[in-house]
Scaffold this active site. Sequence first.
Site, short mmCIF file in Angstrom:
data_model
loop_
_atom_site.label_atom_id
_atom_site.label_comp_id
_atom_site.label_asym_id
_atom_site.label_seq_id
_atom_site.Cartn_x
_atom_site.Cartn_y
_atom_site.Cartn_z
NE ARG A 51 17.56 46.87 62.28
CZ ARG A 51 17.04 47.43 61.71
NH1 ARG A 51 17.59 48.68 61.24
NH2 ARG A 51 16.02 46.91 60.63
CB THR A 52 20.94 40.38 61.64
OG1 THR A 52 19.99 40.75 62.79
CG2 THR A 52 21.75 39.18 62.07
CE LYS A 81 19.15 27.44 39.38
NZ LYS A 81 20.80 27.33 38.84
NE ARG A 102 17.69 37.00 59.80
CZ ARG A 102 17.33 38.28 60.35
NH1 ARG A 102 16.73 39.27 59.62
NH2 ARG A 102 17.89 38.56 61.50
CG HIS A 130 17.72 36.95 65.94
ND1 HIS A 130 18.99 36.74 65.67
CD2 HIS A 130 17.33 38.19 65.29
CE1 HIS A 130 19.48 37.68 64.98
NE2 HIS A 130 18.52 38.60 64.52
#
Length: 299
Positions: A51-52, A81, A102, A130
Amino acid sequence: MENLISCNQFTKENLEEIFDLADKMKLNPEKYTETLKNKLIAVMFFEPSTRTRMSFEAAIQRLGGKMIVTENGKENSSAKKGETIEDTIRVLEGYADAIIMRHSRDDSSKAAAKVSKVPIINAGSGKAEHPTQSLLDIYTIREKRGNLDGVKVGILGDLKYGRTVHSLIEILSLYKNVEVYALSKKEFELQDEYIEFMNEHNIKFTKCTSFEDMPKDVDVLYHTRIQSERFEGDFGKEEYIINKEILDKFSKDTIVMHPLPRNEEISEDIDDDPRAKYFKQAENGMWVRMALLADILAK
């Protein structure tokens, strides 16, 4: 607003500006199709999302912007890495007009903002916050109720690791006469810091041991899944499940919300109930994020 890192950046006034713009965009989306013309936005997700991520991508394209995307940055970027967040951001700022990120680290967005010359938008930082989820949550409650003053919210499920609940509490502190009722297994109880925060901001907080402890006229039942990716061990299944039998104990005006994805905590037998707002909540995410992007990038 240059960056969106935390809910503590919001005021009631600029929330209303964002929500009013989201309303206008829903009513007349064609008017805003060139709002982000000539803007290129980097969408960098180091954790899974449906969704986000997709609502942000839809928002960018509906506003006429372009984007560069990494869906699984943990595996598909130089983070694998050993590259630091700071170095990743220093590179991306040379390519994009803003970065939506995120990450599993609680302080990831703060770390990014310290080195970035372009706006950073926090799309979820570990178990901490959030903020754009809280925007769409409050917008959905506002859409149903008209205002937030005097709202009664029941929060359920994983209150310890669920960052959406933490952000919701922060943003509710902007309103008057708010009441919060918490129901969870002991292993997932709300941390003391959030209880203290509510006490400091005059939010009436009540810890519950069953659905019976919650007032039947509660405005919102906000459930969250167990965030199993954020801890080791197995604490079993959710004990407090909202099904038709439970929901019918509450008011006809009580709405059910969930940031999704859900597991067993909300039964599918209430999906067609007009009080079930979790899919509308997800849809609202696109409109609110459109308004937020316009607010940050198009003023």
